[in-house]
Scaffold this active site. Sequence first.
Site, PDB file in Angstrom:
ATOM      1  N   LYS A 174     -11.136  -1.547  12.110  1.00 34.55           N
ATOM      2  CA  LYS A 174     -10.543  -0.150  12.020  1.00 34.55           C
ATOM      3  C   LYS A 174     -11.953   0.688  12.628  1.00 34.55           C
ATOM      4  O   LYS A 174     -12.968   0.286  12.934  1.00 34.55           O
ATOM      5  CB  LYS A 174     -10.857   0.149  10.458  1.00 34.55           C
ATOM      6  CG  LYS A 174      -9.643  -0.253   9.482  1.00 34.55           C
ATOM      7  CD  LYS A 174      -9.856  -0.233   8.337  1.00 34.55           C
ATOM      8  CE  LYS A 174      -8.502  -0.400   7.273  1.00 34.55           C
ATOM      9  NZ  LYS A 174      -7.256   0.179   7.693  1.00 34.55           N
TER      10      LYS A 174
ATOM     11  N   ARG B  12      -0.012  -6.660   2.743  1.00 34.26           N
ATOM     12  CA  ARG B  12       1.249  -7.479   2.374  1.00 34.26           C
ATOM     13  C   ARG B  12       1.094  -8.882   2.605  1.00 34.26           C
ATOM     14  O   ARG B  12       2.075  -9.703   2.050  1.00 34.26           O
ATOM     15  CB  ARG B  12       2.308  -6.910   3.530  1.00 34.26           C
ATOM     16  CG  ARG B  12       1.844  -7.036   5.109  1.00 34.26           C
ATOM     17  CD  ARG B  12       2.825  -6.137   5.838  1.00 34.26           C
ATOM     18  NE  ARG B  12       2.094  -4.571   6.059  1.00 34.26           N
ATOM     19  CZ  ARG B  12       2.610  -3.823   7.048  1.00 34.26           C
ATOM     20  NH1 ARG B  12       3.723  -3.774   7.584  1.00 34.26           N
ATOM     21  NH2 ARG B  12       1.952  -2.510   6.655  1.00 34.26           N
TER      22      ARG B  12
HETATM   23  N1  BES Z   1      -5.639  -0.768   3.106  1.00 38.37           N
HETATM   24  C1  BES Z   1      -5.165  -0.022   4.455  1.00 38.37           C
HETATM   25  C2  BES Z   1      -4.204   1.115   4.131  1.00 38.37           C
HETATM   26  C3  BES Z   1      -4.748   2.477   3.693  1.00 38.37           C
HETATM   27  C4  BES Z   1      -5.449   3.163   4.877  1.00 38.37           C
HETATM   28  C5  BES Z   1      -5.310   2.935   2.445  1.00 38.37           C
HETATM   29  C6  BES Z   1      -6.087   4.355   4.672  1.00 38.37           C
HETATM   30  C7  BES Z   1      -5.869   4.135   2.384  1.00 38.37           C
HETATM   31  C8  BES Z   1      -6.059   5.066   3.378  1.00 38.37           C
HETATM   32  C9  BES Z   1      -4.234  -1.314   4.839  1.00 38.37           C
HETATM   33  O1  BES Z   1      -4.552  -2.356   4.875  1.00 38.37           O
HETATM   34  C10 BES Z   1      -3.762  -0.836   6.401  1.00 38.37           C
HETATM   35  O2  BES Z   1      -5.070  -1.247   6.920  1.00 38.37           O
HETATM   36  N2  BES Z   1      -2.917  -0.589   6.761  1.00 38.37           N
HETATM   37  C11 BES Z   1      -2.328  -0.184   8.108  1.00 38.37           C
HETATM   38  C12 BES Z   1      -1.247  -1.087   8.363  1.00 38.37           C
HETATM   39  C13 BES Z   1      -0.696  -0.842   9.762  1.00 38.37           C
HETATM   40  C14 BES Z   1      -1.668  -1.965  10.569  1.00 38.37           C
HETATM   41  C15 BES Z   1       0.614  -1.306  10.071  1.00 38.37           C
HETATM   42  C16 BES Z   1      -2.402   1.342   8.298  1.00 38.37           C
HETATM   43  O3  BES Z   1      -2.008   1.741   7.430  1.00 38.37           O
HETATM   44  O4  BES Z   1      -2.815   1.841   9.182  1.00 38.37           O
HETATM   45 MN    MN Z   2      -5.721  -3.308   6.555  1.00 34.96          MN
END
Ligand code: BES
Ligand code: MN
Length: 497
Positions: A278, A352
Amino acid sequence: MEYFTTTSKPSKRAVDCVIVGIFDRGKLGVAASDIDSASKGEIRRLIKSGDISSELGHCAVLTRLAGVKAARVVVVGLGKTSALGARQFRKAVAAAATAIGKTRAKQVLNGLTLETAAKTSHYYLARHSAEAFGEMLYRFNQMKSGRQPAGSPLKKIGFAIAKKTDAAQTIRGAKHGDAISTGVSLAKDLGNLPANVCTPSYLARTAKKLASGNAKLTSKVLNEAEMKRLGMGSLLSVTAGTVEAGKLIVMQYKGGGEKPVVLVGKGVTFDTGGISLKPGLGMDEMKFDMCGAAGVIGVMATVAQLKLPINLVVVVPTVENMPSGTATKPGDIVKSMSGQTIEVLNTDAEGRLILCDALTYSRRFKPAAIIDVATLTGACVIALGAHRSAVMSNNDALRTELVAAGERAEDLAWPMPLGEEYAEQLKSNFADMANIGGRPGGAVTAACFLEKFADGLTWAHMDIAGTAWHSGAKKGATGRPVPLLAEMLLSRCRALP
Ligand code: BES
Ligand code: MN
Ligand code: ZN
């Protein structure tokens, strides 16, 4: 907290504080009207001089009013003149509680419960009050050194009622609100703790502690070797890059004879994204990526406090998602416990990957319903903001039940779809499915991924990415969706009036 009811006039009770309300256009609430007569028109005078406002949630603290036994009177604005609805009521009580929290009041009498309960009930008025005061009393100081400012010394909350027959439902509501508040506070604590304290092992210890000394509640923790034997290749692929051991926490509460409801909570104690790292800005907030786990453990605390006559299972897959030389790489293919293979195109779509194995594991409990709760997608935050959690389900009745519970609990949710057209976005050239479906409909494709592991189950998914914590100045966990889930379980065991 202690709770009581009283049928005596608010002006006649020698408590530290009474809460009264005023509506728009100079209309006094029942308790305000009593205080006004007792003080020879003081409330009306202050309205006229513009010193107190009827705007919803505005508060004024009046001290030592002549003719009034209480040391303080908090006058709170109730807004438009109309039967007081639950949302309006809750907002008003929350504002009054905040004002009272800044005083040294030890007891408070809520006079707002005398307003017409046409749009709600004595039960919900008391419950929302108890929850609102619980919210006000919550502090998270455990990581600060030195002496912290003393919190509110509030010990006793009373409810003004018109007739003695309203007492039973009022006290019942207060007790339920108190237990929900216990669950919310626990969920907030777990969410607010930093990831160097709140690790998978810490969550496991918390579950064990909750279960110890409660004959109806057991907890066990599976380690990585046990998960490997069960074939949880998907879950274990997320934990491959970290030195923190992943765990599967299983809590079983046996209070009834029927098939259990199973709650599965995403417990990623820190989500760096893994090799699909990230960006740095705001990454600290990914300590909240275990708020699904915190929420379901919180609900267990609520259920245990109320000794509800139900069966409830809580399953928490918990891991840390880190990049390293041993971490899973984009393109890696893993095998889930269900036998289905997954191409990990993005290691940041890790929630997931742990939930799917937890869902498969949970089949052994033959759930009446299974609900997973997860801070799953940024896309959900874009879709619904911080106001409502998303609910997707393969069962219309279950989805409706959850959304309706959210309305009653003032912990809002909203239905979102599933569907073959979305599921197609998860196609992989090399495995049974990919773990991402592209940016369009990201919250829905994440749910579609999980649905592939819920075949034959009555299943719902709640995406709480927007609702589980506040960003910005008020940064901190919210304890949601503990109130929604508690409401659902209370209504399932007909514990609601
Ligand atoms: N934990 C995050 C989701 C999230 C992001 C929650 C920002 C709250 C605020 C999750 O694990 C994630 O990183 N999801 C990705 C999925 C994508 C790679 C398909 C996302 O939402 O960017
Ligand atoms: Mn994630
Ligand atoms: Zn995550």
